[in-house]
Scaffold this active site. Structure first.
Site, PDB file in Angstrom:
ATOM      1  N   ARG A 134       0.862  -1.186   0.000  1.00 40.80           N
ATOM      2  CA  ARG A 134       0.000   0.000   0.000  1.00 40.80           C
ATOM      3  C   ARG A 134       0.883   1.214   0.000  1.00 40.80           C
ATOM      4  NH1 ARG A 134      -3.670  -3.480   3.674  1.00 40.80           N
ATOM      5  NH2 ARG A 134      -3.867  -4.597   1.756  1.00 40.80           N
ATOM      6  N   THR A 135       0.428   2.191  -0.677  1.00 42.12           N
ATOM      7  CA  THR A 135       1.103   3.469  -0.604  1.00 42.12           C
ATOM      8  C   THR A 135       1.038   3.967   0.826  1.00 42.12           C
ATOM      9  OG1 THR A 135       0.404   3.948  -2.813  1.00 42.12           O
ATOM     10  CG2 THR A 135       1.184   5.783  -1.511  1.00 42.12           C
ATOM     11  N   GLN A 136      -0.182   3.915   1.367  1.00 42.77           N
ATOM     12  CA  GLN A 136      -0.335   4.329   2.751  1.00 42.77           C
ATOM     13  C   GLN A 136      -1.702   3.930   3.231  1.00 42.77           C
ATOM     14  OE1 GLN A 136       0.052   8.501   3.554  1.00 42.77           O
ATOM     15  NE2 GLN A 136      -0.084   8.102   5.737  1.00 42.77           N
ATOM     16  N   ILE A 184       1.649  11.986  -4.102  1.00 42.17           N
ATOM     17  CA  ILE A 184       1.113  10.645  -3.794  1.00 42.17           C
ATOM     18  C   ILE A 184       1.603  10.179  -2.420  1.00 42.17           C
ATOM     19  CG2 ILE A 184       0.602   8.364  -4.778  1.00 42.17           C
ATOM     20  CD1 ILE A 184      -0.085  10.532  -6.686  1.00 42.17           C
TER      21      ILE A 184
END
Lengths: 269, 253, 266
Positions: A42-44, A145
């Site tokens: 996950r990116t975050q 992002i």
């Protein structure tokens, strides 16, 4: 505003449904999850989260409210967290979403306030400036992002003017007489709008005591209906005489009705 | 694929830097005027975020920009366009011509070709030759000059209406007559108002308020505008092109 | 300065045969020639007062303050100075320019240090910490031939976790804590006057009067020049902020100061 911070900033699947006819486009994934099965990084994602923040204009200023809970998923992890923070002499910000990102935002604002103070040039940051600053920070981070996973309300009173606005992890901003983030956008916002838009004279005709009553009613409904909420909350009032944030207060709730419900309490069938 | 069946297979769940904030914009060019309008509702999903978030912005005394799509991108884009126009004013001591603003916007949009501003732009105003003009853009900068254009959530409702009423598509002129190339201002204003009341009825993301900007060519009289309820002048001088805004209510349900 | 011309004063990285670094001493001279600054650490706070010499009637009164704010809870003043690379480069014009630039630079450095401390420890720094960090920075400019030492002494005051604090950082980088401090042209007389006061028992309000009196008294020796009195304080009355002394209080203190001086003459 989606109730689940985990879903914020995630695709809406509009490809299937351009006119949004599907009943709940943002329905959360409640099926069992396998942490390794998804095979993606996950990116975050938010970890420790706060739920709704409510705010409204009233005759003499702005009133805001948020409960004291920071959740770890469905676990009520921290029950004495302050989610309303004064910034400078005229402003309060309230945060939902990731609490560590919110703490980082607090430190950014603290640095900003110190810098402005040390200039000693007679200028003071008001709510408009703080909201614009936050908007630029939030939009800048989403553009990298690498978002700050919050939805924030900024309320304040300066130079005889009330100010109330919203900004979130996408950099989306807006302003209105009543605002609510998270689950509050579904549950509390209609109640707040009925109280303000439905009143002759609108927010200008709403006295502080009544605003406080409406706010408490909204929080109570939220506590009944939002599983990530708490019956312990604080309110902030910002008027010409400055910022005041209350001590934590408990909500009066009644559960006696539950006795008559099948499958609850003594009656099991 | 059933969108509810998301648990069935692995899925990529990553941050999506875009959202869609609803609303609709439209612009119509006349011989010596231009009308640019947008509703003021901002929404996300089924939530109305606010009933008043402007989507139409005065850039100069002869240019107005309407922006629709992802509101955060839209606000940032307008901010950057305004900044470029200010720099132009500092460098050249005059406002940028409309056709130049149009090309500037295309360059700025294309500059973000691989991480686009998710916004549909419609630029309206008066050209150097005094004619009313409308330029429409896609999010990555393709643009053309047109007589009219609708964009946004209710584009699919409004554009066919305009095609029929302005380009007279599917209409036969009476024998011995021709369809007019340009319509008079009062007629255009009523088309705009009808477009938005219609879109408000049929689209959930349209409503609350309507802002109609009217740009008049230099020296044109105010005929067609006088007596309009909610009319307000927003031009910086009275001896050049003039800009007016008409604010009206739309249904809030 | 008998050693001038011997070549040992051209670089901060060169000692003279008797173990001195002339560039640092010149920097001290620059400080000694500037308007007086005093600091008083009293019972409930700190007050800093500056004899701000006005070198041109064209300057806007009240602008060009010499006291700068470093952090929410800390005021900083640096003195003056002529900076001298060599003696013959000295001139009034360069002096004021050099002073302003040096002072601002050090104030900014102090702000950075305070900010870093807050970011790292999530708490405000003690004044001693800031004085130490700024002292290290200034000291680094006494080590190399490629730089000149700062032509300023810095007076810093604050109320920190241990109460009121007052430090002076000299051009060599050494710093001392004080009950009462004085730097600049009138420092000798100012120190004599400060020693007569019972600073530990005094309130900031009383200190305002004393500070104004002392600045006016030391200015008597420098009477041909115009000056503005500049005072900032932190104490029980300022809600934990280092702010300029309110106008009415300052006016009153200046009136008393002028009376006291006239009294001395009669």
């Amino acid at each position: 505003m989606d109730h689940f911070p985990t879903n914020w900033g995630r695709p809406r699947n509009d490809a299937y449904d351009a006119y949004g006819t599907f009943p709940i486009p943002n329905r959360p994934l409640n099926a069992p999850k396998d942490a390794f099965g998804e095979g993606v990084q996950r990116t975050q994602q938010p970890i420790v989260t706060g739920t709704s923040v409510l705010a409204m204009k009233f005759k003499d200023g702005i009133m805001m409210a948020a409960d004291n809970l920071a959740s770890y998923g469905s676990l009520a992890r921290f029950k004495d967290v302050q989610r309303l923070q004064p910034v400078g002499d005229y402003t309060v910000i309230g945060a939902g979403g990731d609490m560590s990102d919110f703490q980082y935002i607090q430190s950014l604002l603290d640095d900003l306030v110190v810098e402005e103070f040390t200039n000693q040039d007679g200028h003071n940051l008001g709510p408009k400036e703080i909201h614009e600053y936050l908007s630029q920070v939030m939009y800048g981070r989403r553009t990298k992002i690498n978002p700050l996973w919050n939805s924030l309300l900024v309320g304040g009173f300066k130079d005889g003017e009330r100010f109330l606005a919203y900004v979130d992890l996408l950099g989306t901003t807006y302003s209105a007489d009543t605002l609510a983030t998270g689950y509050g956008a579904y549950i509390a916002q209609p109640l707040l709008r009925r109280a303000v838009e439905g009143r002759a004279g609108g927010a200008d005709a709403l006295p502080e005591e009544e605003a406080a009553k409406i706010m408490e009613d909204c929080l109570r409904v939220l506590f009944y209906r939002d599983a990530r909420s708490l019956n312990k909350y604080q309110t902030a009032v910002i008027t010409a005489s400055g910022v005041s944030i209350s001590d934590s207060k408990a909500l009066e709730t009644s559960w006696s009705f539950a006795e008559g419900i099948r499958g609850y309490g003594a009656q099991t069938q | 694929m059933n969108p509810m069946n998301t648990a069935a297979q692995p899925q990529q769940r990553q941050f999506n830097p875009y959202t869609e904030n609803g609303g609709t914009i439209l612009a119509i060019a006349g011989v010596d005027f231009s009308v640019i309008a947008g509703d003021t509702r901002q929404s996300e999903g089924y939530n109305i975020q606010t009933r008043y978030a402007p989507k139409v912005f005065r850039l100069t005394d002869r240019a107005v920009l309407a922006v629709n799509g992802f509101a955060a991108d839209g606000n940032m884009f307008v901010k950057k366009v305004k900044q470029r126009l200010e720099w132009y004013r500092h460098a050249h001591a005059k406002d940028m011509p409309l056709h130049a603003i149009a090309r500037l916007i295309q360059t700025m949009l294309y500059g973000r070709r691989f991480f686009p501003y998710y916004v549909y732009n419609i630029l309206g105003g008066i050209e150097d030759d005094g004619s009313g003009a409308v330029y429409s853009f896609d999010p990555v900068g393709s643009y053309e000059r047109e007589t009219c254009r609708a964009a946004g959530a209710a584009q699919s409702l409004v554009q066919p209406f305009l095609d029929n009423q302005i380009y007279f598509k599917n209409q036969q002129p009476a024998p011995g007559t021709a369809h007019p190339a340009h319509l008079p201002l009062p007629h255009v204003l009523s088309l705009v108002i009808d477009s938005f009341t219609g879109a408000t009825e049929r689209h959930i993301e349209v409503g609350d308020g309507l802002e109609i900007y009217v740009v008049l060519a230099k020296g044109r009289d105010l005929s067609g505008l006088e007596g309009f309820a909610g009319l307000q002048e927003v031009s910086s001088r009275s001896d050049g092109e003039r800009i007016f805004v008409i604010r009206r209510e739309l249904k809030k349900d | 300065m008998t050693s001038i011309g011997t070549g040992y004063d051209l670089s901060a990285s060169t000692y003279s045969p008797d173990g001195r670094i002339f560039q640092v001493e010149y920097a001290n001279k620059a400080v000694e020639n500037s308007g007086t600054i005093i600091g008083l650490r009293v019972k409930d706070g700190v007050i800093i007062a500056v004899e701000n010499l006005v070198h041109s009637k064209l300057l806007v009164p009240g602008a060009n303050r010499r006291i700068q704010t470093v952090d929410r809870h800390m005021g900083l003043v640096r003195t003056i100075s002529l900076f001298l690379l060599t003696v013959h480069h000295m001139s009034i014009l360069q002096a004021s320019a050099g002073f302003l630039a040096d002072g601002r630079h050090i104030a900014n450095r102090a702000r950075e240090e305070a900010g870093n401390h807050r970011d790292t420890y999530r708490s405000p720094p003690s004044l001693k910490t800031i004085a130490g960090r700024v002292g290290l920075y200034i000291q680094a400019y006494t080590l190399y031939s490629s730089v000149r030492p700062f032509g300023i002494s810095t007076v810093v005051g604050a109320i920190d976790k241990d109460g009121p604090a007052l430090y002076v950082i000299e051009p060599s980088g050494v710093f001392y804590g004080y009950h009462g401090a004085a730097v600049g042209k009138g420092r000798q007389l100012a120190k004599t006057e400060l020693e007569k006061l019972n600073l530990a028992e005094m309130s900031t309000r009383e200190a305002v009067t004393e500070a104004a009196r002392i600045i006016y008294a030391v200015h008597e020796d420098n009477k041909e020049k115009e000056f503005e009195l500049e005072m900032s304080w932190i104490g029980d009355e300022t809600k934990g902020l280092f702010v300029p002394v309110p106008k009415d209080l300052k006016d009153e203190a200046e009136r008393k100061a002028k009376e006291a001086i006239e009294g001395d003459f009669e």
